[in-house]
Write a protein that holds these residues in place. Structure first.
Motif, PDB file in Angstrom:
ATOM      1  N   LEU A  47       0.926  -1.488   0.166  1.00 23.73           N
ATOM      2  CA  LEU A  47      -0.029   0.110  -0.376  1.00 23.73           C
ATOM      3  C   LEU A  47       1.790   1.327  -0.466  1.00 23.73           C
ATOM      4  N   ASP A  48       2.391   1.070   1.447  1.00 17.58           N
ATOM      5  CA  ASP A  48       2.507   2.649   1.064  1.00 17.58           C
ATOM      6  C   ASP A  48       3.225   2.198  -0.537  1.00 17.58           C
ATOM      7  N   ALA A  49       3.298   1.210  -1.103  1.00 18.06           N
ATOM      8  CA  ALA A  49       4.754   1.661  -2.660  1.00 18.06           C
ATOM      9  C   ALA A  49       3.695   2.065  -3.473  1.00 18.06           C
ATOM     10  N   ALA A  50       2.081   1.849  -3.384  1.00 23.29           N
ATOM     11  CA  ALA A  50       1.598   2.348  -4.459  1.00 23.29           C
ATOM     12  C   ALA A  50       1.390   3.399  -4.676  1.00 23.29           C
ATOM     13  N   ILE A  51       1.660   4.591  -3.407  1.00 24.58           N
ATOM     14  CA  ILE A  51       1.246   6.001  -3.381  1.00 24.58           C
ATOM     15  C   ILE A  51       2.232   6.435  -4.035  1.00 24.58           C
ATOM     16  N   PRO A  52       3.338   6.686  -4.319  1.00 22.62           N
ATOM     17  CA  PRO A  52       4.053   7.299  -4.818  1.00 22.62           C
ATOM     18  C   PRO A  52       3.468   7.020  -6.188  1.00 22.62           C
ATOM     19  N   GLU A  53       3.996   6.175  -6.907  1.00 21.59           N
ATOM     20  CA  GLU A  53       3.124   5.567  -7.882  1.00 21.59           C
ATOM     21  C   GLU A  53       2.155   6.041  -8.552  1.00 21.59           C
ATOM     22  N   ILE A  54       1.115   6.258  -7.331  1.00 21.13           N
ATOM     23  CA  ILE A  54      -0.050   7.125  -7.984  1.00 21.13           C
ATOM     24  C   ILE A  54      -0.110   8.232  -8.374  1.00 21.13           C
ATOM     25  N   GLU A  55       0.872   8.620  -7.572  1.00 20.92           N
ATOM     26  CA  GLU A  55       1.115  10.016  -7.763  1.00 20.92           C
ATOM     27  C   GLU A  55       1.861  10.615  -8.850  1.00 20.92           C
ATOM     28  N   ALA A  56       2.671   9.521  -9.051  1.00 16.25           N
ATOM     29  CA  ALA A  56       3.398  10.034 -10.561  1.00 16.25           C
ATOM     30  C   ALA A  56       2.163  10.185 -11.644  1.00 16.25           C
ATOM     31  N   LEU A  57       1.930   8.899 -11.474  1.00 17.56           N
ATOM     32  CA  LEU A  57       0.760   8.905 -12.024  1.00 17.56           C
ATOM     33  C   LEU A  57      -0.126  10.326 -12.701  1.00 17.56           C
ATOM     34  N   LEU A  58      -0.438  10.605 -11.671  1.00 21.47           N
ATOM     35  CA  LEU A  58      -1.770  12.097 -12.100  1.00 21.47           C
ATOM     36  C   LEU A  58      -0.959  13.050 -12.031  1.00 21.47           C
ATOM     37  N   ASP A  59       0.381  13.268 -11.952  1.00 24.88           N
ATOM     38  CA  ASP A  59       1.387  14.059 -12.470  1.00 24.88           C
ATOM     39  C   ASP A  59       1.520  14.145 -13.774  1.00 24.88           C
ATOM     40  N   ALA A  60       1.532  13.117 -14.569  1.00 28.52           N
ATOM     41  CA  ALA A  60       1.791  12.673 -16.233  1.00 28.52           C
ATOM     42  C   ALA A  60       0.206  12.687 -16.744  1.00 28.52           C
ATOM     43  N   ILE A  61      -0.675  12.389 -15.471  1.00 21.45           N
ATOM     44  CA  ILE A  61      -2.309  12.987 -16.483  1.00 21.45           C
ATOM     45  C   ILE A  61      -2.002  14.405 -16.480  1.00 21.45           C
ATOM     46  N   GLU A  62      -1.999  15.008 -15.274  1.00 24.30           N
ATOM     47  CA  GLU A  62      -1.937  16.731 -15.199  1.00 24.30           C
ATOM     48  C   GLU A  62      -1.052  17.585 -16.109  1.00 24.30           C
ATOM     49  N   ALA A  63       0.100  17.255 -16.297  1.00 27.79           N
ATOM     50  CA  ALA A  63       0.804  18.054 -17.702  1.00 27.79           C
ATOM     51  C   ALA A  63       0.396  17.282 -18.743  1.00 27.79           C
ATOM     52  N   ARG A  64       0.145  16.631 -19.419  1.00 31.48           N
ATOM     53  CA  ARG A  64      -0.558  16.298 -21.161  1.00 31.48           C
ATOM     54  C   ARG A  64      -1.773  16.532 -21.012  1.00 31.48           C
ATOM     55  N   ARG A  65      -2.299  16.930 -20.331  1.00 30.13           N
ATOM     56  CA  ARG A  65      -4.169  17.516 -20.385  1.00 30.13           C
ATOM     57  C   ARG A  65      -4.079  18.425 -19.738  1.00 30.13           C
ATOM     58  N   GLY A  66      -3.403  19.353 -19.400  1.00 26.71           N
ATOM     59  CA  GLY A  66      -3.456  20.878 -18.393  1.00 26.71           C
ATOM     60  C   GLY A  66      -4.435  20.707 -17.467  1.00 26.71           C
ATOM     61  N   VAL A  67      -4.596  19.316 -16.905  1.00 31.32           N
ATOM     62  CA  VAL A  67      -5.008  19.830 -16.111  1.00 31.32           C
ATOM     63  C   VAL A  67      -5.271  20.171 -14.044  1.00 31.32           C
ATOM     64  N   ALA A  68      -5.423  20.467 -13.102  1.00 30.11           N
ATOM     65  CA  ALA A  68      -5.241  20.143 -12.081  1.00 30.11           C
ATOM     66  C   ALA A  68      -5.859  19.506 -11.087  1.00 30.11           C
ATOM     67  N   ILE A  69      -4.750  18.527 -10.359  1.00 30.38           N
ATOM     68  CA  ILE A  69      -5.750  17.333  -9.674  1.00 30.38           C
ATOM     69  C   ILE A  69      -5.644  17.311  -8.602  1.00 30.38           C
ATOM     70  N   ALA A  70      -6.335  18.083  -8.082  1.00 31.74           N
ATOM     71  CA  ALA A  70      -6.095  17.848  -6.683  1.00 31.74           C
ATOM     72  C   ALA A  70      -6.233  16.133  -5.401  1.00 31.74           C
ATOM     73  N   ARG A  71      -5.344  16.206  -4.798  1.00 32.82           N
ATOM     74  CA  ARG A  71      -5.616  14.793  -3.682  1.00 32.82           C
ATOM     75  C   ARG A  71      -5.526  15.004  -2.675  1.00 32.82           C
ATOM     76  N   THR A  72      -6.779  13.826  -1.813  1.00 31.14           N
ATOM     77  CA  THR A  72      -6.894  13.865  -0.551  1.00 31.14           C
ATOM     78  C   THR A  72      -6.795  12.750  -0.268  1.00 31.14           C
ATOM     79  N   TRP A  73      -5.844  11.838   0.403  1.00 35.48           N
ATOM     80  CA  TRP A  73      -5.411  10.683   0.694  1.00 35.48           C
ATOM     81  C   TRP A  73      -6.372  10.417   1.905  1.00 35.48           C
ATOM     82  N   GLY A  74      -7.201   9.442   1.558  1.00 35.09           N
ATOM     83  CA  GLY A  74      -8.185   9.300   2.837  1.00 35.09           C
ATOM     84  C   GLY A  74      -7.677   7.893   3.760  1.00 35.09           C
TER      85      GLY A  74
END
Ligand code: HGY
Ligand code: MN
Ligand code: MN
Length: 412
Positions: free
Chosen positions: A296-323
């Motif tokens: 679970l811990d290892a998946a967190i930076p992996e998800i953060e990185a994929l969200l960063d890449a989609i932000e850069a590619r599409r020009g969206v902003a993705i606010a993240r709340t780890w629940g």
């Protein structure tokens, strides 16, 4: 010598069927969202059956329904589950564990047998978190973990958990009173449908649960630019829902790369959700699960990185709340052994398996030894109106629960 205490299968099945009628979506599965009219009505029905079984029911400050019948010594064995459901869920998830724990009390009462241990039967509040807040509110209340971060959380209908508790007979200002005296509790055993395909595919009748999966929630707010669906050229769009679609597929791919065990985006909202508007915003509810905290811990930076890449590619902003993070837990070996003996005693083939679903037992595990017992789910389906377990399996599971608790009673 373990006394003969036999469950009344007809009573068990009748009570389950009575509870299944308490749904906000008749004909489309069981919908008994936490603290809803249906949930409170179910709690009232079970409280009445608790009294019939010689239990003394109370609704605690966290809105759990707790029934107790003292033993001959000052120690306790606990069992139970939850009465709330997901939306369009099935009739057994949670309810079965509550009604079976109640059946233990009824069968003991019928047999005129008082265990050395007292019996505590629990119907925990808001196990599912189906309204969009953290789940397992009630069982976390039993271990004294509810603080303002829990109470101030706002659900999908903009209502705080604090107000939900107060509106359903709880007392948010006195949650300490819901904490169990764990120095007197020797075991908590939860009976549940498997909600997966293992028992059904192996032909085993009883599952001895080895451990319960961990779970991490993540809420995303994706911001693009609302615009006219007819005049905005494709290359000038910042479409938040299209970005969300990329996130959904990237999350789905995480387990394929041998990472996390399962990953799901089960909750999505497009804003303004109008056919001729390019979606300006999207809300996404994500969850990942694994039996390992490290995974679970290892998946967190992996998800953060994929969200960063989609932000850069599409020009969206993705606010993240780890629940909510619910840690994985292991069942106590002594309780697993009791369950295996109980299944053997009834000639029921059993198999040891992990739970892919989360359960209140994994919260209680933070303060007491726990065990879980599974019965087969037909083709592994759950969280669906098609959830089904054969009646004879439901009855057999309840008998194994009785025999397990009697074994633990004598074993201490
Ligand atoms: O989602 C779960 O695993 C459980 O049904 N709350
Ligand atoms: Mn569930
Ligand atoms: Mn459940």
């Amino acid at each position: 010598m373990t006394p003969r205490v036999v469950v009344d299968g007809d009573r068990l099945l009748w009570r389950l069927n009575e509870l299944a009628q308490l749904t906000a979506t008749p004909g489309r599965g069981v919908t008994r969202e936490a603290w809803s009219r249906e949930d409170v009505e179910a709690r009232v029905r079970v409280a009445g059956w608790m009294r019939d079984a010689g239990l003394h029911p109370v609704v605690d400050a966290a809105t759990n329904l707790i029934g107790r019948s003292p033993g001959t010594k000052g120690r306790w064995l606990a069992s139970g589950s939850h009465l709330d459901t997901v939306v369009h869920g099935g009739p057994l998830d949670g309810a079965y564990g509550v009604i079976a724990a109640l059946e233990v009390a009824s069968a003991l009462h019928d047999a005129g047998h008082t265990m050395d241990h007292g019996l505590l039967v629990a119907a925990f509040a808001n196990e599912e978190g189906a309204r969009g807040t953290a789940g397992m509110t009630g069982s976390y209340g039993c271990i004294g973990a509810l603080d303002d971060t829990w109470l101030d959380e706002v659900d999908d209908d903009e209502v705080t958990v604090r107000d939900r508790l107060a509106g359903a007979g709880g007392d948010p200002e006195d949650l300490g009173s819901a904490r169990w005296a764990f120095d007197e509790i020797d075991a908590f055993v939860e009976l549940h449908i498997e909600q997966g395909p293992v028992l059904d595919s192996t032909g085993a009748r009883i599952g001895v649960v080895s451990g319960i999966t961990g779970r991490q929630a993540l809420d995303l707010h994706i911001v693009g630019a609302a615009n006219h669906a007819g005049t905005t050229p494709m290359h000038l769009r910042i479409d938040a829902l299209a970005a969300a679609a990329e996130v959904v597929l990237a999350v789905e791919a995480l387990p394929r790369d041998g990472g996390i065990r399962v990953a799901t985006c089960g909750h999505v909202t497009a804003i303004p959700n109008v056919r001729n508007v390019v979606p300006g915003e999207a809300l996404l509810g994500v969850e990942i699960r694994d039996q390992s905290s490290a995974a679970l811990d290892a998946a967190i930076p992996e998800i953060e990185a994929l969200l960063d890449a989609i932000e850069a590619r599409r020009g969206v902003a993705i606010a993240r709340t780890w629940g909510q993070r619910v840690p994985p837990q292991l069942a106590a070996p002594a309780i697993k052994a009791s369950t295996a003996r109980a299944a053997d005693g009834r000639g029921l083939q059993h198999v040891e398996l992990p739970s892919g679903a989360g359960h209140d037992a994994q919260v209680i595990a933070e303060a007491a030894p726990i065990g879980m017992i599974f019965v087969p789910s037909r083709v592994g389906v759950s969280h669906s109106p098609d959830e089904h377990t054969e009646p004879e399996d439901l009855v057999a599971g309840a008998q194994v629960l009785v025999d397990t608790l009697l074994d633990l009673d004598g074993a201490r």
